[in-house]
Scaffold this motif. Sequence first.
Motif, mmCIF file in Angstrom:
data_model
loop_
_atom_site.group_PDB
_atom_site.id
_atom_site.type_symbol
_atom_site.label_atom_id
_atom_site.label_comp_id
_atom_site.label_asym_id
_atom_site.label_seq_id
_atom_site.Cartn_x
_atom_site.Cartn_y
_atom_site.Cartn_z
ATOM 1 N N LEU A 254 0.845 -1.206 0.000
ATOM 2 C CA LEU A 254 0.000 0.000 0.000
ATOM 3 C C LEU A 254 0.874 1.247 0.000
ATOM 4 O O LEU A 254 0.621 2.204 -0.753
ATOM 5 C CB LEU A 254 -0.915 0.017 1.238
ATOM 6 C CG LEU A 254 -1.933 -1.118 1.360
ATOM 7 C CD1 LEU A 254 -2.712 -0.997 2.671
ATOM 8 C CD2 LEU A 254 -2.904 -1.117 0.181
ATOM 9 N N LEU A 255 1.914 1.230 0.833
ATOM 10 C CA LEU A 255 2.808 2.392 0.939
ATOM 11 C C LEU A 255 3.447 2.699 -0.418
ATOM 12 O O LEU A 255 3.456 3.848 -0.866
ATOM 13 C CB LEU A 255 3.879 2.138 2.003
ATOM 14 C CG LEU A 255 4.945 3.226 2.138
ATOM 15 C CD1 LEU A 255 4.333 4.539 2.635
ATOM 16 C CD2 LEU A 255 6.062 2.790 3.092
ATOM 17 N N GLN A 256 3.963 1.658 -1.072
ATOM 18 C CA GLN A 256 4.591 1.873 -2.386
ATOM 19 C C GLN A 256 3.597 2.440 -3.390
ATOM 20 O O GLN A 256 3.899 3.365 -4.126
ATOM 21 C CB GLN A 256 5.187 0.558 -2.925
ATOM 22 C CG GLN A 256 6.402 0.058 -2.152
ATOM 23 C CD GLN A 256 7.396 1.161 -1.807
ATOM 24 O OE1 GLN A 256 7.749 1.986 -2.656
ATOM 25 N NE2 GLN A 256 7.832 1.230 -0.551
ATOM 26 N N ARG A 257 2.389 1.885 -3.399
ATOM 27 C CA ARG A 257 1.365 2.372 -4.344
ATOM 28 C C ARG A 257 1.024 3.834 -4.081
ATOM 29 O O ARG A 257 0.885 4.637 -5.007
ATOM 30 C CB ARG A 257 0.078 1.541 -4.193
ATOM 31 C CG ARG A 257 0.187 0.146 -4.750
ATOM 32 C CD ARG A 257 -1.167 -0.550 -4.579
ATOM 33 N NE ARG A 257 -1.128 -1.936 -5.003
ATOM 34 C CZ ARG A 257 -2.141 -2.784 -4.814
ATOM 35 N NH1 ARG A 257 -3.249 -2.392 -4.228
ATOM 36 N NH2 ARG A 257 -2.045 -4.026 -5.239
ATOM 37 N N LEU A 258 0.860 4.178 -2.793
ATOM 38 C CA LEU A 258 0.437 5.550 -2.459
ATOM 39 C C LEU A 258 1.547 6.555 -2.768
ATOM 40 O O LEU A 258 1.265 7.658 -3.248
ATOM 41 C CB LEU A 258 0.041 5.634 -0.979
ATOM 42 C CG LEU A 258 -1.238 4.892 -0.612
ATOM 43 C CD1 LEU A 258 -1.417 4.845 0.904
ATOM 44 C CD2 LEU A 258 -2.467 5.536 -1.253
ATOM 45 N N LEU A 259 2.811 6.159 -2.509
ATOM 46 C CA LEU A 259 3.919 7.077 -2.811
ATOM 47 C C LEU A 259 4.007 7.287 -4.327
ATOM 48 O O LEU A 259 4.248 8.396 -4.799
ATOM 49 C CB LEU A 259 5.241 6.541 -2.251
ATOM 50 C CG LEU A 259 5.337 6.558 -0.709
ATOM 51 C CD1 LEU A 259 6.630 5.864 -0.248
ATOM 52 C CD2 LEU A 259 5.271 7.981 -0.153
#
Length: 231
Positions: free
Chosen positions: A161-166
């Motif tokens: 999720l973190l990678q997608r949001l960044l």
Amino acid sequence: MPAVTSSTAASPSSSHATSSSAFDPKEVTVIFVLGGPGAGKGTQCARLVEKHGFVHLSAGDLLRAEQDREGSEFGEMIKTYIKEGQIVPMEVTIKLLENAMRAAMSSQAGEAKEASATTAIPARRFLIDGFPRQMDQAIKFDESVCPSKLVLFLVCPEETLLQRLLERGKTSGRADDNRESITKRFRTFVETSMPVVDYYRQQGKVVDIDSSKTIEEVTADIEKGIAPIMA
Ligand code: C5P
Ligand code: MG
């Protein structure tokens, strides 16, 4: 709390509605789409709209539109909550959703009238994305708007999720797609929104979807998940 605004305030309940809820479950089908930030709720909803003609209502999008609406008395408040990854008081969000549902219902009634006076109006299907995110929202919506038939829960590890949001943050222009806000959104999701998923799980309404897979694979799994209520 006052109405969202006079221009967005709900009109009186439809004559078909039951005394306790704004919409008759025979006239509307509601599916909630839940999952952490970046789980793919918006992406998957857009695909379901194309295939099945759902009405897609994103609570986050409605809040952002209200935040940007000139003259909104809630603009500043919404902005602060979103930046902090916190849940906007339910009165505002539920009113925005109810108004949007009502607008979709009346546009459909207009279409049906044009087609034929005798055509039975099929149940309107709504995908409500990113809502309810807190127990009070869940209880209030089920009670006063319309109980959902199904809850799609998009499950995905936080690192993904973190990678997608960044990545999304490079172009989304969203005030909350930055590391600091994302951390707060994750915390809110675990502490405040997961109890909602557990609550619907106890009611047997939750379909878990592994949303770490590819977009196509997730769509295929969702299709299987919603099949029983699409018949
Ligand atoms: O779903 P989305 O990621 O677009 O939501 C963005 C933000 O909008 C949330 O982090 C929260 O601050 C707010 N929101 C809310 N209540 C909801 C949905 C979104 O307060 N039901
Ligand atoms: Mg979204």
